[in-house]
Design a protein around this motif. Structure first.
Motif, PDB file in Angstrom:
ATOM      1  N   UNK A 126     -31.339 -44.628  24.122  1.00 36.20           N
ATOM      2  CA  UNK A 126     -32.267 -44.284  25.218  1.00 36.20           C
ATOM      3  C   UNK A 126     -33.429 -45.338  25.278  1.00 36.20           C
ATOM      4  N   UNK A 127     -34.013 -45.316  26.460  1.00 34.61           N
ATOM      5  CA  UNK A 127     -35.303 -46.063  27.005  1.00 34.61           C
ATOM      6  C   UNK A 127     -36.322 -45.751  26.038  1.00 34.61           C
ATOM      7  N   UNK A 128     -37.305 -46.809  25.832  1.00 35.84           N
ATOM      8  CA  UNK A 128     -38.652 -46.561  25.252  1.00 35.84           C
ATOM      9  C   UNK A 128     -39.466 -45.773  26.102  1.00 35.84           C
ATOM     10  N   UNK A 129     -39.487 -44.677  26.601  1.00 33.77           N
ATOM     11  CA  UNK A 129     -40.141 -43.811  27.242  1.00 33.77           C
ATOM     12  C   UNK A 129     -39.845 -42.156  27.337  1.00 33.77           C
ATOM     13  N   UNK A 130     -40.428 -41.148  27.531  1.00 32.31           N
ATOM     14  CA  UNK A 130     -40.203 -40.009  27.540  1.00 32.31           C
ATOM     15  C   UNK A 130     -39.979 -39.446  28.857  1.00 32.31           C
ATOM     16  N   UNK A 131     -39.410 -40.511  29.893  1.00 28.98           N
ATOM     17  CA  UNK A 131     -38.861 -40.054  31.449  1.00 28.98           C
ATOM     18  C   UNK A 131     -37.765 -39.102  31.561  1.00 28.98           C
ATOM     19  N   UNK A 132     -37.358 -39.265  32.767  1.00 32.57           N
ATOM     20  CA  UNK A 132     -36.394 -38.324  33.328  1.00 32.57           C
ATOM     21  C   UNK A 132     -34.905 -38.850  32.573  1.00 32.57           C
ATOM     22  N   UNK A 133     -34.603 -40.091  32.387  1.00 29.93           N
ATOM     23  CA  UNK A 133     -33.610 -40.556  31.807  1.00 29.93           C
ATOM     24  C   UNK A 133     -33.244 -40.060  30.280  1.00 29.93           C
ATOM     25  N   UNK A 134     -34.426 -40.247  29.586  1.00 27.65           N
ATOM     26  CA  UNK A 134     -34.239 -39.833  28.186  1.00 27.65           C
ATOM     27  C   UNK A 134     -34.133 -38.272  27.867  1.00 27.65           C
ATOM     28  N   UNK A 135     -35.074 -37.494  28.951  1.00 20.43           N
ATOM     29  CA  UNK A 135     -34.891 -36.337  29.020  1.00 20.43           C
ATOM     30  C   UNK A 135     -33.188 -35.822  29.308  1.00 20.43           C
ATOM     31  N   UNK A 136     -32.570 -36.378  30.192  1.00 21.53           N
ATOM     32  CA  UNK A 136     -31.368 -36.250  30.310  1.00 21.53           C
ATOM     33  C   UNK A 136     -30.289 -36.616  29.227  1.00 21.53           C
ATOM     34  N   UNK A 137     -30.764 -37.619  28.418  1.00 20.83           N
ATOM     35  CA  UNK A 137     -30.066 -37.878  27.148  1.00 20.83           C
ATOM     36  C   UNK A 137     -30.142 -37.034  25.986  1.00 20.83           C
ATOM     37  N   UNK A 138     -31.341 -36.569  25.938  1.00 13.24           N
ATOM     38  CA  UNK A 138     -31.616 -35.188  24.959  1.00 13.24           C
ATOM     39  C   UNK A 138     -30.900 -33.863  25.456  1.00 13.24           C
ATOM     40  N   UNK A 139     -30.991 -33.653  26.681  1.00 14.37           N
ATOM     41  CA  UNK A 139     -30.265 -32.395  27.218  1.00 14.37           C
ATOM     42  C   UNK A 139     -28.796 -32.405  27.274  1.00 14.37           C
ATOM     43  N   UNK A 140     -28.257 -33.778  27.109  1.00 13.59           N
ATOM     44  CA  UNK A 140     -26.728 -34.051  26.921  1.00 13.59           C
ATOM     45  C   UNK A 140     -26.286 -34.019  25.455  1.00 13.59           C
ATOM     46  N   UNK A 141     -27.405 -34.190  24.573  1.00 14.60           N
ATOM     47  CA  UNK A 141     -27.120 -34.453  23.191  1.00 14.60           C
ATOM     48  C   UNK A 141     -26.809 -33.100  22.354  1.00 14.60           C
ATOM     49  N   UNK A 142     -26.019 -33.273  21.163  1.00 15.89           N
ATOM     50  CA  UNK A 142     -26.005 -32.345  20.242  1.00 15.89           C
ATOM     51  C   UNK A 142     -27.290 -32.338  19.149  1.00 15.89           C
ATOM     52  N   UNK A 143     -27.534 -33.593  18.911  1.00 20.01           N
ATOM     53  CA  UNK A 143     -28.559 -34.009  17.921  1.00 20.01           C
ATOM     54  C   UNK A 143     -29.162 -35.294  18.438  1.00 20.01           C
ATOM     55  N   UNK A 144     -30.284 -35.614  17.764  1.00 17.85           N
ATOM     56  CA  UNK A 144     -31.367 -36.905  17.911  1.00 17.85           C
ATOM     57  C   UNK A 144     -31.537 -37.629  16.663  1.00 17.85           C
ATOM     58  N   UNK A 145     -31.512 -38.718  16.656  1.00 11.13           N
ATOM     59  CA  UNK A 145     -31.819 -39.608  15.594  1.00 11.13           C
ATOM     60  C   UNK A 145     -33.093 -40.255  16.056  1.00 11.13           C
ATOM     61  N   UNK A 146     -34.355 -40.173  15.316  1.00 12.35           N
ATOM     62  CA  UNK A 146     -35.309 -40.939  15.534  1.00 12.35           C
ATOM     63  C   UNK A 146     -35.653 -42.132  14.424  1.00 12.35           C
ATOM     64  N   UNK A 147     -35.430 -43.369  15.207  1.00 12.18           N
ATOM     65  CA  UNK A 147     -35.980 -44.593  14.447  1.00 12.18           C
ATOM     66  C   UNK A 147     -37.550 -44.754  14.223  1.00 12.18           C
ATOM     67  N   UNK A 148     -37.806 -44.737  12.922  1.00 14.05           N
ATOM     68  CA  UNK A 148     -39.327 -45.012  12.608  1.00 14.05           C
ATOM     69  C   UNK A 148     -39.555 -46.215  11.817  1.00 14.05           C
TER      70      UNK A 148
END
Length: 259
Positions: A126-148
């Motif tokens: 995903x891109x470094x934002x919470x825009x529409x592309x990231x929302x699309x990715x999270x809607x398409x995904x079964x899960x999310x990995x959050x790097x910290x």
């Protein structure tokens, strides 16, 4: 059916792209058929896997906006079992073009649905934002990995991302889970790094992966050669760490392979 995992954090410089390309490559080395989707207009995963974004004519952008068949744009990589859906700079304009489209948050989900049965894992950078592309990715995904990253402002903005994930779970993707929080850029010599590890584990407990990604020169160098680190320095600390992460994810999803 493939497990779709988004790599997301709106904070830049936390190791999203490094994780996307190296986790995908490590899963492929473990003999899982893997697709990595570059959903970042910077196209660093595309170049990091050996393809020049300037030479990309059709990308995930055209699939989402123009309905181009994703099967026609999938690229091979140097790693067996690893394929790539590329990005290019035009993806920046996708959010504007999609704004008036029906079901605009589900465009990527519709695209991925056409191919995910061919793969064990689909990884989305995903891109470094919470825009529409990231929302699309999270809607398409079964899960999310959050790097910290293991640095002073590690938890800055994490609450905002977790809130966005909750909204998506409520409105768009009730099945979205947090695959895990991944600690990156760890330097064993720094007391601060150890403090961040302790703090994140205290806050998020079992959500944090056992594997920690070290700060590693070879991890930084490998994209400039168009290779994931496992093809660049297979025995280095970075490569070993991402192999461990891939194994941890395979076990967690009941997909570990017995040799």
């Amino acid at each position: 059916m493939g497990k779709v995992i988004a790599i997301a954090n709106q904070k830049g410089g936390v190791g999203k792209t490094t994780t996307a390309m190296n986790l995908a490559a490590s899963l492929a080395v473990l003999e899982f058929k893997t697709l990595v989707i570059d959903a970042d207009p910077q196209a660093n995963t595309t170049s990091g896997l050996g393809h020049d974004p300037k030479e990309i004519d059709t990308s995930i952008y055209e699939c989402m906006v123009d309905g181009i068949d994703i099967h026609t744009i999938i690229l091979k990589t140097e790693i067996e079992n690893l394929e790539l859906v590329p990005s290019h700079i035009d993806l920046v304009g996708a959010e504007v073009e999609m704004i008036n489209l029906e079901n605009r948050e589900e465009k990527m989900k519709s695209v991925i649905h056409l191919v995910k049965d061919k793969y064990d894992f689909v990884i989305i950078d995903c891109s470094p934002s919470l825009g529409l592309i990231t929302i699309n990715a999270l809607t398409a995904a079964n899960s999310v990995i959050i790097p910290v990253q293991c640095e002073y402002f590690a938890l800055e903005g994490l609450g905002k991302l977790l809130n966005t994930i909750k909204i998506i779970q409520t409105r768009l993707n009730p099945d979205l889970e947090i695959e895990g929080i991944l600690l990156t850029m760890y330097d064993v010599r720094l007391r601060l790094s150890n403090q961040v590890v302790d703090e994140v584990r205290m806050h998020f407990k079992n959500l944090v992966f056992d594997t920690i990604i070290p700060r590693n020169v070879r991890l930084s160098e490998s994209p400039s050669f168009g290779l994931p680190v496992i093809a660049f320095d297979a025995e280095g600390k970075g490569a070993v760490a991402y192999l461990n992460l891939a194994h941890e994810i395979a076990v967690k999803n009941g997909k570990e392979k017995v040799n």
